[in-house]
Design an enzyme around this catalytic site. Structure first.
Site, PDB file in Angstrom:
ATOM      1  N   ASN A   1       5.336  24.833  -6.575  1.00 14.77           N
ATOM      2  CA  ASN A   1       6.344  25.258  -7.629  1.00 14.77           C
ATOM      3  C   ASN A   1       6.145  24.040  -8.813  1.00 14.77           C
ATOM      4  OD1 ASN A   1       8.575  25.613  -9.185  1.00 14.77           O
ATOM      5  ND2 ASN A   1      10.161  25.550  -7.698  1.00 14.77           N
TER       6      ASN A   1
ATOM      7  N   GLU B   1       4.280  31.283 -10.657  1.00 15.43           N
ATOM      8  CA  GLU B   1       4.250  31.699 -12.141  1.00 15.43           C
ATOM      9  C   GLU B   1       5.897  32.018 -12.477  1.00 15.43           C
ATOM     10  OE1 GLU B   1       1.379  34.550 -12.817  1.00 15.43           O
ATOM     11  OE2 GLU B   1      -0.146  32.789 -12.525  1.00 15.43           O
TER      12      GLU B   1
ATOM     13  N   ALA C   1      10.035  32.524 -10.430  1.00 14.24           N
ATOM     14  CA  ALA C   1      10.737  32.394  -9.015  1.00 14.24           C
ATOM     15  C   ALA C   1      10.349  33.655  -8.016  1.00 14.24           C
ATOM     16  CB  ALA C   1      12.305  32.472  -9.509  1.00 14.24           C
TER      17      ALA C   1
ATOM     18  N   ASP D   1      14.155  22.446  -1.532  1.00 13.88           N
ATOM     19  CA  ASP D   1      14.630  23.305  -0.416  1.00 13.88           C
ATOM     20  C   ASP D   1      14.563  24.715  -0.881  1.00 13.88           C
ATOM     21  OD1 ASP D   1      15.160  21.358   1.072  1.00 13.88           O
ATOM     22  OD2 ASP D   1      17.218  20.980   0.632  1.00 13.88           O
TER      23      ASP D   1
ATOM     24  N   ARG E   1      25.376  17.371 -11.702  1.00 17.57           N
ATOM     25  CA  ARG E   1      26.249  18.387 -11.866  1.00 17.57           C
ATOM     26  C   ARG E   1      26.791  18.408 -10.567  1.00 17.57           C
ATOM     27  NH1 ARG E   1      21.240  20.685 -11.372  1.00 17.57           N
ATOM     28  NH2 ARG E   1      20.830  22.345  -9.831  1.00 17.57           N
TER      29      ARG E   1
ATOM     30  N   ASP F   1      22.064  27.869   2.185  1.00 20.23           N
ATOM     31  CA  ASP F   1      21.001  26.789   2.022  1.00 20.23           C
ATOM     32  C   ASP F   1      20.656  26.515   0.469  1.00 20.23           C
ATOM     33  OD1 ASP F   1      20.668  26.751   4.820  1.00 20.23           O
ATOM     34  OD2 ASP F   1      18.669  27.630   4.782  1.00 20.23           O
TER      35      ASP F   1
END
Ligand SMILES: Nc1ncnc2c1ncn2[C@@H]1O[C@H](COP(=O)(O)OP(=O)(O)OP(=O)(O)O)[C@@H](O)[C@H]1O
Length: 562
Positions: A164, A197, A199, A224, A337, A531
């Site tokens: 990723n 490329e 999600a 994760d 955040r 998760d």
């Protein structure tokens, strides 16, 4: 331990001293001879038998001792003939300090690369170069070590890698290229690499396209979220190939054969931390190379017989769901955040009403208040895993009906909850080193449900602070903890068939204000944090699938570092 016959014993030069080097099926050891007589001359290349006390080394098993060094064959990464011309004779690692004169006398060298333990569960690739004056002896040793490595059948040879490039600090590609590729090449592992490329690219590729028969494992480079994508793809594919309907909450899922390795490159790498003990790309790569295997339980989450998601670490409703929902709106803030939303959620102090029903896991070893933790080679996981596989076998012999399961008692708890957490592993991370459920196991077929009932802010703070202190975090009157195999949650304000959580919020707006008069609360139901992802429904049915997947990991080792 049974004494292993020696495969080879020879003398080699190392750091200008003579070492006796021994190889057997389990260990490579090297021990300095004549420790006081440091410099030697003359030939030392004859293979010979000596009264070598192997047991002395074996009980130390790993690492440097005063006179000897021992590396398990299972932790040797590679062996190579070494061009002496290319060796810088000074300062090339701790084992390589050789004078020019010695190198000229002993011009044949080979280097063994092996796992070296450092602090905090960190692994490094160490190496040692042995010198001798006989080219044939060198060849014999290199050949013998290679043969022993080829007997390590658990090691992967061909891997499918997903990177990723946008996870964490967007360093996934660099981390893989700079820290992992050279180790895989050294260990003769070949790879097919896919840089994602979009999600869900990895998930979809695994679900349908990937030719999984070609590979010995899958590697995901990311955090994760990326790991979750990969296991969703792999589990779905395995069920489809086996004709199992994932929408049926009561189906027994088929275990996945391929192991998954995580090269941490995300902003949260909790799974890596929980299964290896550190989030470090080199350590992870070495666990993949030596072919470690750690089974992991997976929870399936359904809503009205529709599959929603799988979870391997935390399912959190209330507090942790609210933090995630709020933090998603503040992605622009970066990792800060989570702190911001955490404080905000704590101050808002929302509680949620509903019913939790669960099947306690009474027939197994261990409970959530044990002092012992799940560690590498965990006996509780082995024992309970065995129990579950026997149950499954019995059920299939009896015709596939899970009578025992249905007969098991369900407990029901109704109330107002600040948080409902289901921890399938300890959920320890650098922020919360003990985690939400310190004694939870990676692969015992259960999840720990922690119910935090409505209490004062101060009491809730006491509970949260216990995640980092030594005190028992469950020893509070408003906390209940249960180790379970299955559970259901039904919110008081039920979702109708076609509505999701947002619609429920609107519909019950007036009710909400009555229930939370002191705040500007706009939600009657919370969200499930699965998760790190938000689920679309509050009413869920959760079942634990014992040891459904396997990772290239070995659990946290008891003794860290050397
Ligand atoms: N090429 C891509 N472009 C955009 N998103 C991607 C891409 N590849 C994967 N993703 C998604 O990015 C999400 C976050 O990735 P990852 O877990 O690697 O990083 P992270 O920074 O740790 O994220 P998180 O905040 O979820 O912990 C994952 O849910 C994954 O589905």
């Amino acid at each position: 331990m049974e004494k292993q016959p020696r495969i080879l014993v020879s003398q080699f030069m190392l750091k200008n001293r003579v070492f006796e080097v021994t190889l057997n099926r389990l260990f490579l050891t090297w021990k300095e001879l004549n420790a006081r007589k440091k410099r030697v001359s003359g030939s030392i290349h004859n293979t010979f038998k000596v009264g070598f006390c192997l047991a002395k080394v074996l009980h130390r098993t790993r690492g440097v001792t005063s006179g000897s060094h021992c590396v398990p064959v299972s932790e040797i990464i590679a062996v190579q003939e070494t061009e002496v011309d290319n060796i810088q004779t000074k300062d090339e690692g701790k084992w390589q300090k050789m004078s020019q004169k010695t190198v000229e006398t002993y011009p044949y060298a080979f280097t063994v690369f092996y796992v070296e333990r450092a602090r905090q569960h960190r692994w490094r690739c160490g190496n040692v170069t042995f010198f001798c004056s006989d080219g044939l002896l060198r060849q014999q040793w290199v050949q013998a070590i290679k043969e022993q490595l080829s007997l390590q059948t658990c090691r992967p040879k061909h891997l499918l890698v997903y990177i990723n490039p946008y996870g964490g600090k967007q360093q996934g590609k660099q981390i893989y290229e700079q820290k992992v590729v050279q180790l895989f090449t050294l260990a003769s592992i070949s790879t097919d690499v896919i840089v994602t490329e979009r999600a869900n690219h990895a998930r979809d590729h695994l679900k349908t396209e990937a030719d999984l028969k070609k590979y010995d494992g899958i590697v995901c480079v990311g955090g994760d979220g990326m790991f979750s994508e990969v296991i969703h793809g792999l589990i779905s594919r395995t069920q489809t190939d086996s004709g199992v309907d994932q929408n049926c909450a009561h189906e027994k899922l088929v275990q996945c054969n391929l192991r998954v390795g995580i090269i941490p490159a995300g902003s949260t790498d909790c799974i890596c931390y929980a299964t290896i003990g550190i989030n470090d790309p080199v350590t992870s790569a070495l666990h993949i190379i030596v072919g470690d295997s750690q089974a992991l339980d997976v929870c399936s989450v359904h809503h009205n017989d529709t599959f929603l998601k799988y979870s391997v670490s935390l399912l959190g409703y209330g507090f942790y769901g609210d933090i995630l929902a709020d933090s998603e709106k503040k992605r622009w803030m970066g990792p800060a955040r989570y702190d911001f939303s955490g404080i905000k959620t704590f101050l808002s102090h929302h509680y949620y009403e509903g019913t939790v029903s669960f099947q306690p896991a009474t027939d197994i070893l261990g409970n959530p208040r044990d002092k012992t933790k799940c560690r590498s080679g965990c006996y509780v996981c082995q024992h309970n895993g065995q129990l579950f596989s026997e149950e499954i076998r019995d059920e299939s012999v009896e015709g596939g009906v899970s009578e025992n399961e249905d007969e098991r008692e369900w407990k029901v708890v109704k109330g107002k909850f600040l948080a409902i957490n289901a921890a399938s592993m300890s959920c320890a991370c650098p922020r919360s080193p003990k985690g939400l459920s310190p004694a939870a196991h990676l692969a015992d077929g259960t999840t720990d449900i922690i119910l935090v009932r409505k209490c004062s802010r101060l009491n809730f703070l006491r509970h949260l602070l216990r995640h980092t202190s030594k005190d028992d975090q469950f020893d509070l009157t408003f906390i209940e903890v249960h180790r379970v195999r299955k559970f259901k949650f039904t919110p008081k304000y039920c979702e109708s068939e076609d509505t999701d959580v947002k619609d429920v919020r609107k519909k019950l707006f007036s009710q909400i204000c009555r229930d939370h008069p002191a705040c500007s609360c706009t939600s009657v139901n919370s969200n499930w944090n699965c998760d790190g992802e938000i689920l679309d429904h509050a009413a869920v049915e959760v079942g634990v699938h014992c040891q459904l997947i396997k990772l290239f990991a070995r659990g946290i080792e008891e003794k860290a570092g050397v």
